[in-house]
Motif scaffolding. Structure first.
Motif, PDB file in Angstrom:
ATOM      1  N   MET A  33      19.370   9.131  36.409  1.00 38.18           N
ATOM      2  CA  MET A  33      18.789   7.910  36.923  1.00 38.18           C
ATOM      3  C   MET A  33      19.815   7.203  37.806  1.00 38.18           C
ATOM      4  O   MET A  33      21.007   7.285  37.616  1.00 38.18           O
ATOM      5  CB  MET A  33      18.362   7.006  35.764  1.00 38.18           C
ATOM      6  N   SER A  34      19.300   6.473  38.772  1.00 43.24           N
ATOM      7  CA  SER A  34      20.173   5.756  39.689  1.00 43.24           C
ATOM      8  C   SER A  34      20.930   4.653  38.961  1.00 43.24           C
ATOM      9  O   SER A  34      20.410   3.992  38.080  1.00 43.24           O
ATOM     10  CB  SER A  34      19.332   5.138  40.805  1.00 43.24           C
ATOM     11  N   SER A  35      22.193   4.442  39.352  1.00 39.47           N
ATOM     12  CA  SER A  35      22.950   3.336  38.769  1.00 39.47           C
ATOM     13  C   SER A  35      22.622   2.030  39.476  1.00 39.47           C
ATOM     14  O   SER A  35      23.049   0.969  39.036  1.00 39.47           O
ATOM     15  CB  SER A  35      24.449   3.634  38.864  1.00 39.47           C
ATOM     16  N   THR A  36      21.891   2.097  40.569  1.00 43.17           N
ATOM     17  CA  THR A  36      21.460   0.912  41.302  1.00 43.17           C
ATOM     18  C   THR A  36      20.093   0.489  40.777  1.00 43.17           C
ATOM     19  O   THR A  36      19.152   1.275  40.811  1.00 43.17           O
ATOM     20  CB  THR A  36      21.358   1.220  42.811  1.00 43.17           C
ATOM     21  N   PRO A  37      19.962  -0.751  40.301  1.00 38.71           N
ATOM     22  CA  PRO A  37      18.662  -1.187  39.799  1.00 38.71           C
ATOM     23  C   PRO A  37      17.637  -1.274  40.927  1.00 38.71           C
ATOM     24  O   PRO A  37      17.949  -1.737  42.022  1.00 38.71           O
ATOM     25  CB  PRO A  37      18.930  -2.570  39.220  1.00 38.71           C
ATOM     26  N   TYR A  38      16.436  -0.784  40.654  1.00 38.50           N
ATOM     27  CA  TYR A  38      15.369  -0.818  41.637  1.00 38.50           C
ATOM     28  C   TYR A  38      14.030  -1.054  40.949  1.00 38.50           C
ATOM     29  O   TYR A  38      13.865  -0.780  39.760  1.00 38.50           O
ATOM     30  CB  TYR A  38      15.316   0.480  42.447  1.00 38.50           C
ATOM     31  N   GLU A  39      13.084  -1.564  41.711  1.00 40.70           N
ATOM     32  CA  GLU A  39      11.725  -1.752  41.216  1.00 40.70           C
ATOM     33  C   GLU A  39      10.771  -1.365  42.337  1.00 40.70           C
ATOM     34  O   GLU A  39      10.808  -1.954  43.424  1.00 40.70           O
ATOM     35  CB  GLU A  39      11.477  -3.200  40.818  1.00 40.70           C
ATOM     36  N   ILE A  40       9.950  -0.353  42.085  1.00 40.37           N
ATOM     37  CA  ILE A  40       8.945   0.031  43.061  1.00 40.37           C
ATOM     38  C   ILE A  40       7.818  -0.994  42.971  1.00 40.37           C
ATOM     39  O   ILE A  40       7.125  -1.076  41.965  1.00 40.37           O
ATOM     40  CB  ILE A  40       8.425   1.454  42.812  1.00 40.37           C
ATOM     41  N   ARG A  41       7.668  -1.788  44.013  1.00 36.30           N
ATOM     42  CA  ARG A  41       6.654  -2.848  44.031  1.00 36.30           C
ATOM     43  C   ARG A  41       5.297  -2.324  44.480  1.00 36.30           C
ATOM     44  O   ARG A  41       4.262  -2.810  44.036  1.00 36.30           O
ATOM     45  CB  ARG A  41       7.072  -3.991  44.955  1.00 36.30           C
ATOM     46  N   LEU A  92       7.402   0.390  48.806  1.00 34.43           N
ATOM     47  CA  LEU A  92       8.018  -0.921  48.990  1.00 34.43           C
ATOM     48  C   LEU A  92       8.860  -1.152  47.745  1.00 34.43           C
ATOM     49  O   LEU A  92       8.331  -1.227  46.631  1.00 34.43           O
ATOM     50  CB  LEU A  92       6.946  -1.997  49.149  1.00 34.43           C
ATOM     51  N   ILE A  93      10.193  -1.206  47.913  1.00 36.98           N
ATOM     52  CA  ILE A  93      11.119  -1.234  46.775  1.00 36.98           C
ATOM     53  C   ILE A  93      12.057  -2.428  46.872  1.00 36.98           C
ATOM     54  O   ILE A  93      12.575  -2.736  47.944  1.00 36.98           O
ATOM     55  CB  ILE A  93      11.955   0.061  46.704  1.00 36.98           C
ATOM     56  N   SER A  94      12.286  -3.049  45.727  1.00 38.62           N
ATOM     57  CA  SER A  94      13.306  -4.084  45.617  1.00 38.62           C
ATOM     58  C   SER A  94      14.546  -3.422  45.027  1.00 38.62           C
ATOM     59  O   SER A  94      14.500  -2.870  43.923  1.00 38.62           O
ATOM     60  CB  SER A  94      12.829  -5.214  44.701  1.00 38.62           C
ATOM     61  N   TRP A  95      15.643  -3.432  45.775  1.00 33.65           N
ATOM     62  CA  TRP A  95      16.921  -2.887  45.318  1.00 33.65           C
ATOM     63  C   TRP A  95      17.808  -4.047  44.873  1.00 33.65           C
ATOM     64  O   TRP A  95      17.950  -5.025  45.586  1.00 33.65           O
ATOM     65  CB  TRP A  95      17.622  -2.131  46.448  1.00 33.65           C
ATOM     66  N   ASN A  96      18.388  -3.928  43.692  1.00 34.47           N
ATOM     67  CA  ASN A  96      19.312  -4.954  43.167  1.00 34.47           C
ATOM     68  C   ASN A  96      18.683  -6.344  43.110  1.00 34.47           C
ATOM     69  O   ASN A  96      19.352  -7.350  43.307  1.00 34.47           O
ATOM     70  CB  ASN A  96      20.598  -5.025  44.012  1.00 34.47           C
ATOM     71  N   GLY A  97      17.376  -6.413  42.877  1.00 34.20           N
ATOM     72  CA  GLY A  97      16.699  -7.710  42.762  1.00 34.20           C
ATOM     73  C   GLY A  97      16.508  -8.430  44.086  1.00 34.20           C
ATOM     74  O   GLY A  97      16.124  -9.592  44.109  1.00 34.20           O
ATOM     75  N   ARG A  98      16.773  -7.762  45.184  1.00 30.56           N
ATOM     76  CA  ARG A  98      16.644  -8.378  46.507  1.00 30.56           C
ATOM     77  C   ARG A  98      15.213  -8.265  47.028  1.00 30.56           C
ATOM     78  O   ARG A  98      14.352  -7.639  46.422  1.00 30.56           O
ATOM     79  CB  ARG A  98      17.606  -7.708  47.493  1.00 30.56           C
TER      80      ARG A  98
END
Length: 73
Positions: A1-9, A28-34
């Motif tokens: 798994m990626s060490s960078t937090p992400y959320e597929i929106r 459409l993905i939010s990387w690091n809560g951005r």
């Protein structure tokens, strides 16, 4: 798994799938809560692993669309 937090929106669509089930997707993905950005890359079937990809802002995606529309494919 990626060490960078992400959320597929949002999953926009799948471009291709290989024999092992990995799919090349535009999401459409939010990387690091951005703020979310458009992202094109390959994903494992469970979305736990990913390949290298490219991340684009909405404006960059519009520009890419213009370039592709101008191509004779």
């Amino acid at each position: 798994m990626s060490s960078t937090p992400y959320e597929i929106r949002q999953t926009v669509g799948t471009i291709s799938e290989n024999a092992k089930g990995w799919k090349k997707e535009l999401n459409l993905i939010s990387w690091n809560g951005r703020e979310p950005k458009y992202d094109l890359r390959s994903w494992s079937p469970d979305h736990e692993r990913m390949g290298k990809g490219v991340t684009l802002t909405a404006e960059e995606l519009r520009q890419l669309r213009e370039l592709l529309n101008g191509m004779d494919l």
